[in-house]
Design an enzyme around this catalytic site. Sequence first.
Site, PDB file in Angstrom:
ATOM      1  N   CYS A  41       0.681  -1.221  -0.065  1.00 55.10           N
ATOM      2  CA  CYS A  41      -0.136  -0.050   0.007  1.00 55.10           C
ATOM      3  C   CYS A  41       0.781   1.278   0.206  1.00 55.10           C
ATOM      4  O   CYS A  41       2.021   1.368   0.628  1.00 55.10           O
ATOM      5  CB  CYS A  41      -0.968   0.084   1.088  1.00 55.10           C
ATOM      6  N   ASP A  43       0.498   3.707   1.614  1.00 54.06           N
ATOM      7  CA  ASP A  43       0.236   4.255   3.152  1.00 54.06           C
ATOM      8  C   ASP A  43       1.669   4.675   3.525  1.00 54.06           C
ATOM      9  O   ASP A  43       2.460   4.003   3.709  1.00 54.06           O
ATOM     10  CB  ASP A  43      -0.352   3.436   4.036  1.00 54.06           C
ATOM     11  N   ARG A  45       2.868   5.007   6.424  1.00 54.99           N
ATOM     12  CA  ARG A  45       3.395   4.340   7.636  1.00 54.99           C
ATOM     13  C   ARG A  45       3.770   2.910   7.246  1.00 54.99           C
ATOM     14  O   ARG A  45       4.396   2.407   8.196  1.00 54.99           O
ATOM     15  CB  ARG A  45       2.146   4.253   8.485  1.00 54.99           C
ATOM     16  N   HIS A  97      -2.344  -3.978   5.132  1.00 52.49           N
ATOM     17  CA  HIS A  97      -1.998  -3.496   6.406  1.00 52.49           C
ATOM     18  C   HIS A  97      -3.105  -3.233   6.933  1.00 52.49           C
ATOM     19  O   HIS A  97      -4.166  -2.795   6.169  1.00 52.49           O
ATOM     20  CB  HIS A  97      -1.151  -2.422   6.440  1.00 52.49           C
ATOM     21  N   CYS A 100      -6.041   0.253   6.986  1.00 50.41           N
ATOM     22  CA  CYS A 100      -5.857   0.777   5.511  1.00 50.41           C
ATOM     23  C   CYS A 100      -7.026   1.513   5.303  1.00 50.41           C
ATOM     24  O   CYS A 100      -8.153   1.294   5.298  1.00 50.41           O
ATOM     25  CB  CYS A 100      -5.755  -0.558   4.627  1.00 50.41           C
TER      26      CYS A 100
HETATM   27 CO    CO Z   1      -3.531   1.270   2.840  1.00 50.36          CO
END
Ligand code: CO
Length: 208
Positions: A41, A43, A45, A97, A100
């Site tokens: 992803c 993302d 993090r 994750h 998400c």
């Molecule tokens: Co995500």
Amino acid sequence: MNIEQIFVNNKNWITNRLKVDEHYFENLSKGQNPDILYIGCSDSRVTAEDLMGVQPGDVFVHRNIANMVPNTDLSAMSVINYAVSHLKVNHVVVCGHYYCGGVKAAMQSADLGILNPWLRNIRDVYRIHRQELDAIADDEARYKRLVELNVQEQCVNVLKTADVQRAYRERKITVHGWVFDIHSGKLIDLKINFGEVLDQIREIYHLD
Ligand code: CO
């Protein structure tokens, strides 16, 4: 975030790398031979290399919203083609994750413009596994399970590609479904039984 700081960081990084190995960048420039394709992803993090503890050159990386592998997505398909058929990686990882935002958005009915067709792929995952998901009373638990099932379905999409099908016939290649738990930092192997999953869909997709 101070953008100028990034360039300071970069200088420090170069210094530190060269302290350990004075030919570090020289060697990196010679080429890459990664053994893993990681699809994760976007993302902020969920950093690919950091959470796996790997170095530049170790992993070929593709990231998009909610680690999707739509078979009409030219970007994802090109990445798989290059990694599997040219770099000849032996492992393909789809890493989702918990927490998400993409998966969460797909569970809601808000109009998200251009994101709608992208997130529809996750809604399709929900539809395929509706019976199991609807039976989970707790919202958080259902959300987490959808993250896992989305990883599973994207792994199936990876397995369905012509490149991976060909690689399966020619050599040993393994597809892995993982989830990163932001809350604990743990990387979880979902240990998906692809033999079983593929048995259910083999006839439909005419897979080997
Ligand atoms: Co995500």
